[in-house]
Write a protein that holds these residues in place. Structure first.
Motif, PDB file in Angstrom:
ATOM      1  N   TYR A   1       0.785  -1.229   0.031  1.00  0.00           N
ATOM      2  CA  TYR A   1       0.070  -0.025   0.085  1.00  0.00           C
ATOM      3  C   TYR A   1       1.067   1.212  -0.062  1.00  0.00           C
ATOM      4  O   TYR A   1       0.261   2.361  -0.397  1.00  0.00           O
ATOM      5  CB  TYR A   1      -1.027  -0.032   1.101  1.00  0.00           C
TER       6      TYR A   1
ATOM      7  N   TYR B   1      -5.840   6.327  -2.177  1.00  0.00           N
ATOM      8  CA  TYR B   1      -6.850   5.461  -1.616  1.00  0.00           C
ATOM      9  C   TYR B   1      -8.258   6.194  -1.082  1.00  0.00           C
ATOM     10  O   TYR B   1      -9.272   5.800  -1.342  1.00  0.00           O
ATOM     11  CB  TYR B   1      -6.351   4.656  -0.542  1.00  0.00           C
TER      12      TYR B   1
ATOM     13  N   GLY C   1      -5.031  -3.258  10.227  1.00  0.00           N
ATOM     14  CA  GLY C   1      -5.103  -2.815   8.926  1.00  0.00           C
ATOM     15  C   GLY C   1      -5.987  -1.708   8.639  1.00  0.00           C
ATOM     16  O   GLY C   1      -6.721  -1.609   7.731  1.00  0.00           O
TER      17      GLY C   1
ATOM     18  N   GLU D   1      -1.596  -0.022  11.289  1.00  0.00           N
ATOM     19  CA  GLU D   1      -1.423   0.174  10.007  1.00  0.00           C
ATOM     20  C   GLU D   1      -0.045   0.124   9.584  1.00  0.00           C
ATOM     21  O   GLU D   1       0.709   1.204   9.878  1.00  0.00           O
ATOM     22  CB  GLU D   1      -2.134   1.334   9.418  1.00  0.00           C
TER      23      GLU D   1
ATOM     24  N   ALA E   1      -0.523  -7.028  11.580  1.00  0.00           N
ATOM     25  CA  ALA E   1      -1.280  -7.983  12.671  1.00  0.00           C
ATOM     26  C   ALA E   1      -0.860  -9.198  13.108  1.00  0.00           C
ATOM     27  O   ALA E   1      -1.088  -9.555  14.204  1.00  0.00           O
ATOM     28  CB  ALA E   1      -2.389  -8.579  11.403  1.00  0.00           C
ATOM     29  N   GLU E   2       0.387  -9.649  12.283  1.00  0.00           N
ATOM     30  CA  GLU E   2       0.965 -10.787  12.928  1.00  0.00           C
ATOM     31  C   GLU E   2       1.853 -10.702  14.001  1.00  0.00           C
ATOM     32  O   GLU E   2       2.133 -11.650  14.783  1.00  0.00           O
ATOM     33  CB  GLU E   2       1.796 -11.307  11.605  1.00  0.00           C
TER      34      GLU E   2
ATOM     35  N   VAL F   1     -11.137  -4.685   8.926  1.00  0.00           N
ATOM     36  CA  VAL F   1     -12.161  -4.366   7.544  1.00  0.00           C
ATOM     37  C   VAL F   1     -11.234  -4.855   6.320  1.00  0.00           C
ATOM     38  O   VAL F   1     -10.370  -4.000   6.116  1.00  0.00           O
ATOM     39  CB  VAL F   1     -12.760  -3.174   7.837  1.00  0.00           C
ATOM     40  N   LEU F   2     -11.648  -5.832   5.567  1.00  0.00           N
ATOM     41  CA  LEU F   2     -11.198  -5.706   4.204  1.00  0.00           C
ATOM     42  C   LEU F   2      -9.479  -5.684   4.159  1.00  0.00           C
ATOM     43  O   LEU F   2      -8.982  -4.844   3.137  1.00  0.00           O
ATOM     44  CB  LEU F   2     -11.836  -4.770   3.161  1.00  0.00           C
ATOM     45  N   THR F   3      -9.008  -6.376   5.094  1.00  0.00           N
ATOM     46  CA  THR F   3      -7.475  -6.139   5.042  1.00  0.00           C
ATOM     47  C   THR F   3      -6.555  -7.716   5.082  1.00  0.00           C
ATOM     48  O   THR F   3      -5.738  -7.535   4.416  1.00  0.00           O
ATOM     49  CB  THR F   3      -7.139  -5.428   6.368  1.00  0.00           C
TER      50      THR F   3
ATOM     51  N   TRP G   1      -2.543  -9.868   4.350  1.00  0.00           N
ATOM     52  CA  TRP G   1      -1.384 -10.343   5.366  1.00  0.00           C
ATOM     53  C   TRP G   1      -0.728 -11.242   5.067  1.00  0.00           C
ATOM     54  O   TRP G   1      -1.301 -12.328   4.109  1.00  0.00           O
ATOM     55  CB  TRP G   1      -2.195 -10.457   6.563  1.00  0.00           C
TER      56      TRP G   1
HETATM   57  C1  LIG Z   1      -7.985  -2.588   1.489  1.00  0.00           C
HETATM   58  S1  LIG Z   1      -6.988  -1.533   2.816  1.00  0.00           S
HETATM   59  C2  LIG Z   1      -8.537  -1.517   3.986  1.00  0.00           C
HETATM   60  C3  LIG Z   1      -7.971  -0.324   4.855  1.00  0.00           C
HETATM   61  C4  LIG Z   1      -9.535  -0.221   5.769  1.00  0.00           C
HETATM   62  N1  LIG Z   1      -9.741  -1.271   6.934  1.00  0.00           N
HETATM   63  C5  LIG Z   1     -10.378   0.210   4.961  1.00  0.00           C
HETATM   64  O1  LIG Z   1     -11.557  -0.566   5.155  1.00  0.00           O
HETATM   65  O2  LIG Z   1     -10.632   1.060   4.404  1.00  0.00           O
HETATM   66  C6  LIG Z   1      -6.035  -2.791   3.275  1.00  0.00           C
HETATM   67  C7  LIG Z   1      -4.953  -2.408   4.364  1.00  0.00           C
HETATM   68  O3  LIG Z   1      -4.393  -3.526   4.797  1.00  0.00           O
HETATM   69  C8  LIG Z   1      -3.080  -3.058   5.455  1.00  0.00           C
HETATM   70  N2  LIG Z   1      -2.391  -4.347   5.429  1.00  0.00           N
HETATM   71  C9  LIG Z   1      -1.395  -4.946   4.690  1.00  0.00           C
HETATM   72  N3  LIG Z   1      -0.733  -6.074   5.083  1.00  0.00           N
HETATM   73  C10 LIG Z   1      -1.005  -5.939   6.560  1.00  0.00           C
HETATM   74  C11 LIG Z   1      -0.587  -6.487   7.849  1.00  0.00           C
HETATM   75  N4  LIG Z   1       0.126  -7.497   7.776  1.00  0.00           N
HETATM   76  N5  LIG Z   1      -1.008  -6.260   9.025  1.00  0.00           N
HETATM   77  C12 LIG Z   1      -1.910  -5.232   9.025  1.00  0.00           C
HETATM   78  N6  LIG Z   1      -2.514  -4.467   7.935  1.00  0.00           N
HETATM   79  C13 LIG Z   1      -1.804  -4.879   6.628  1.00  0.00           C
HETATM   80  C14 LIG Z   1      -2.641  -2.332   4.117  1.00  0.00           C
HETATM   81  O4  LIG Z   1      -1.436  -1.325   4.378  1.00  0.00           O
HETATM   82  C15 LIG Z   1      -3.918  -1.777   3.834  1.00  0.00           C
HETATM   83  O5  LIG Z   1      -3.962  -0.210   4.408  1.00  0.00           O
END
Ligand SMILES: C[S@@+](CC[C@H](N)C(=O)[O-])C[C@H]1O[C@@H](n2cnc3c(N)ncnc32)[C@H](O)[C@@H]1O
Length: 247
Positions: free
Chosen positions: A8, A15, A43, A60, A81-82, A97-99, A103
């Motif tokens: 991202y 975004y 996320g 984030e 998240a991990e 949400v949608l994240t 991962w």
């Molecule tokens: C599609 S966006 C969703 C963002 C927000 N939750 C929303 O609903 O708009 C996915 C997000 O997950 C984050 N992300 C990617 N890998 C991640 C990880 N390992 N742990 C936490 N967040 C992560 C990305 O940087 C990105 O901001």
């Protein structure tokens, strides 16, 4: 922990232009939070769906995403998240949400959410539904074949979650991949496509082929003939699910 440049950081620059809280989906997510006072948003991106009136902390990894958070948004920690940098059961709820499809290890991420919170709430797609969506079925079937990750059922089992259907409204204001299911012209807009990671994963050649084919089918009304049933609907089940797990 130092974070490398994330996906991202490359694709998230615009975004917040097309991705924002849809009030009907937010109502479902916020209802699932129950009477939680403390909420961890994992996320968190630019802050969509963060509930008002609660004590929220965001996680984030992307600096580009963090930089688009409103100045009055919840405090945000650069982490993944991990490896959540919080003590056991330090939040009433952890939400995502949608994240988790981004991962590296969603099972570990869900275990971590369960460790730091008493309840886990996740909004995500059931990937088994992908091939049924007209955009995938008729224009980018390659996307449905991207596999090799734990299924939604496997991820739900980690947090002992029940699954609830979340219908997508026809005029959804959060521009995720399925948002324009009744507004196909939107996918011809480059800016709309840049707000989801799907197109980047497919690559420019498949994207160009899909957009050209859809444009042609809209001009000739082939799309309308094929999808006339959709034009009557105000909302639809496309496989979006709310996972709610207590520990
Ligand atoms: C599609 S966006 C969703 C963002 C927000 N939750 C929303 O609903 O708009 C996915 C997000 O997950 C984050 N992300 C990617 N890998 C991640 C990880 N390992 N742990 C936490 N967040 C992560 C990305 O940087 C990105 O901001």
């Amino acid at each position: 922990m130092a974070l490398d440049r994330t996906l991202y950081d490359w694709i998230g620059g615009t975004y917040s232009v097309g991705r924002r809280t849809d009030p009907r989906i937010a109502a479902r997510i916020w209802d699932a939070l129950g009477n939680a006072e403390t909420v961890l948003n994992v996320g968190a991106g630019t802050g969509s769906y963060e509930p008002p009136g609660r004590d929220v902390v965001a996680v984030e990894p992307s600096t580009v995403m963090r930089s688009q958070r409103p100045t009055d948004a919840a405090p945000c920690v650069g982490a993944v998240a991990e490896h959540l940098p919080f003590a056991d059961k330090s939040f009433d709820v952890a939400m995502a949400v949608l994240t988790d499809h981004h991962w590296s290890d969603p099972i570990r991420g869900f275990q971590e959410m369960k460790r730091v919170a008493r309840r886990v709430v996740v909004f995500q797609w059931d990937e088994r539904w992908l091939a049924r969506y007209w955009l995938v079925r008729d224009y980018v079937p390659e996307f449905a074949r991207v596999g090799g990750r734990p299924s939604l059922a496997q991820r739900a089992a980690v947090i002992g979650a029940r699954l609830e259907t979340v219908p997508i409204p026809w005029n959804c204001v959060d521009g995720f991949f399925h948002a324009y299911w009744r507004r196909p012209e939107a996918y011809l807009d480059e800016q709309v496509r840049r707000c989801t990671s799907v197109w980047g994963r497919l690559g420019r050649n498949l994207e160009a082929r899909a957009v050209a084919a859809l444009a042609a089918d809209l001009v000739t009304f082939v799309w309308h003939d094929r999808n006339s049933d959709l034009l009557e609907l105000s909302e639809i089940d496309l496989g979006a699910r709310l996972l709610v797990g207590e520990s």
